[in-house]
Design an enzyme around this catalytic site. Sequence first.
Site, PDB file in Angstrom:
ATOM      1  N   LYS A 123      32.861 -39.629   8.557  1.00 59.40           N
ATOM      2  CA  LYS A 123      32.985 -41.256   7.698  1.00 59.40           C
ATOM      3  C   LYS A 123      34.611 -41.899   8.408  1.00 59.40           C
ATOM      4  O   LYS A 123      35.043 -40.477   8.074  1.00 59.40           O
ATOM      5  CB  LYS A 123      32.932 -41.565   6.541  1.00 59.40           C
ATOM      6  N   THR A 222      31.332 -34.208   6.022  1.00 65.16           N
ATOM      7  CA  THR A 222      30.294 -33.644   4.784  1.00 65.16           C
ATOM      8  C   THR A 222      29.286 -32.601   5.600  1.00 65.16           C
ATOM      9  O   THR A 222      28.439 -33.046   6.284  1.00 65.16           O
ATOM     10  CB  THR A 222      29.767 -35.224   4.292  1.00 65.16           C
ATOM     11  N   TRP A 224      26.355 -30.923   6.303  1.00 63.92           N
ATOM     12  CA  TRP A 224      24.407 -30.889   6.214  1.00 63.92           C
ATOM     13  C   TRP A 224      24.033 -30.135   5.448  1.00 63.92           C
ATOM     14  O   TRP A 224      24.186 -28.661   5.838  1.00 63.92           O
ATOM     15  CB  TRP A 224      24.323 -31.265   7.793  1.00 63.92           C
ATOM     16  N   LEU A 225      22.757 -30.295   4.636  1.00 57.62           N
ATOM     17  CA  LEU A 225      21.979 -29.570   3.937  1.00 57.62           C
ATOM     18  C   LEU A 225      21.483 -28.633   5.594  1.00 57.62           C
ATOM     19  O   LEU A 225      21.064 -29.504   5.951  1.00 57.62           O
ATOM     20  CB  LEU A 225      21.059 -29.931   3.131  1.00 57.62           C
ATOM     21  N   ASP A 289      26.517 -48.429  -6.023  1.00 50.96           N
ATOM     22  CA  ASP A 289      25.557 -49.023  -4.936  1.00 50.96           C
ATOM     23  C   ASP A 289      24.682 -47.471  -5.113  1.00 50.96           C
ATOM     24  O   ASP A 289      23.906 -47.183  -3.698  1.00 50.96           O
ATOM     25  CB  ASP A 289      26.672 -48.545  -3.964  1.00 50.96           C
ATOM     26  N   GLU A 294      18.370 -38.730  -3.568  1.00 51.54           N
ATOM     27  CA  GLU A 294      17.550 -38.335  -2.872  1.00 51.54           C
ATOM     28  C   GLU A 294      17.401 -36.568  -3.497  1.00 51.54           C
ATOM     29  O   GLU A 294      18.406 -35.743  -4.535  1.00 51.54           O
ATOM     30  CB  GLU A 294      18.396 -37.508  -1.397  1.00 51.54           C
ATOM     31  N   ASP A 309      26.047 -39.458  -0.350  1.00 54.79           N
ATOM     32  CA  ASP A 309      26.566 -40.707  -0.280  1.00 54.79           C
ATOM     33  C   ASP A 309      27.457 -41.411  -1.898  1.00 54.79           C
ATOM     34  O   ASP A 309      27.082 -42.168  -1.726  1.00 54.79           O
ATOM     35  CB  ASP A 309      25.457 -41.904   0.637  1.00 54.79           C
TER      36      ASP A 309
END
EC number: 2.7.1.-
Length: 409
Positions: A123, A222, A224-225, A289, A294, A309
């Site tokens: 980001k 970030t 990633w899982l 927001d 998840e 997020d």
Amino acid sequence: MKLKQRVVLLAILLVIFIFTKVFLIDNLDTSAANREDQRAFHRMMASLHVELDPRLDHTLQSPWEIAAQWVVPREVYPEETPELGAVMHAMTTKKIIKADVGYKGTQLKALLILEGGQKVVFKPKRYARDYVVEGEPYAGYDRHNAEVAAFHLDRILGFRRAPLVVGRFVNLRTEIKPVATEQLLGTFMTVGNNTCFYGKCYYCRETEPACADGDIMEGSVTLWLPDVWPLQKHRHPWGRTYREGKLARWEYDESYCDAVKKTSPYDSGPRLLDIIDTAIFDYLIGNADRHHYESFQDDEGASMLILLDNAKSFGNPALDERSILAPLYQCCIIRVSTWNRLNYLKNGVLKSALKTAMSHDPISPVLSDPHLDSLDQRLLSILATVKQCTDQFGPDVVLVEDRMTLSHL
């Protein structure tokens, strides 16, 4: 001894037994649990500062393999993570071997593949640290530094439900463009002497690119899982309508939580308490927001609410959006462990802890002082809200014991 006297004596003994069980044994159990909460807090404080060190002394595994093995249904990483510095060092230094447009969503991001095959979400920086995002609490672009700060707050609160995040500087000309897909490459442009891109997303516009300082762009990555843990998306029961003049039910129905408690997966298991933990987390960071969330798939409500997020946070330090706390003040329940942790963080400890935790990051200072100050003020509001609940319903109703044994075997 007459029968009547024996019956009276037995009744008295029974009362004494019950008293002992309820008031002595249970209190001993509670004290033991509280002591464990305190020990866990001290362990967290002792490990706050994480040096980004590439060495992995006790294993032949890669940083990516280690991080993948950390993930279990109730946490993304364990309480004790001596390899955390090595994993985060890899995230911020490993060579980028592929760059693509980000996964679907409303905000600009890029999907990067690092050496070793690890996916990360990049980001880009859109605002200076002291920029104040005006308007609605969910207004503005994503804030890359908010992702970094939110991850460390997750560590401090002891939730361990946020994927790993670290700041990173990338050279768009030499690191990204040579390995970019045609789709991403087609969104690059030059504005003045700066390399920029606008990506592909719902709100991505050619007229609103993210621009580097020359070729060097600051951002966050970030982790990633692991793909073996597929995610399931859920509508947040306290989500907003995002329509002017149209309120969600929770905004006008004082008994809304009672209805939520009758609905799966909130009628049993840990999910409702996760929602309340998340409301506390979001209120501290100013994130209004979280319209969806998840969890892991096919969990039947048993897995954690994953704190993904978090970039719509730390926009305006002067804005305390109390409606974010609606799950807490409408349901009036909170985990004992969360309540204990919040109390340990009073009197400036939270601000100091977060500042220390973020001090190692490549993009440090991550937050401006007004944002750090706002955390301590918002914490007082949370504690006051819980006190109102305990005054009304009593601590036995409000403070809920929910300690789940977690395994990393």
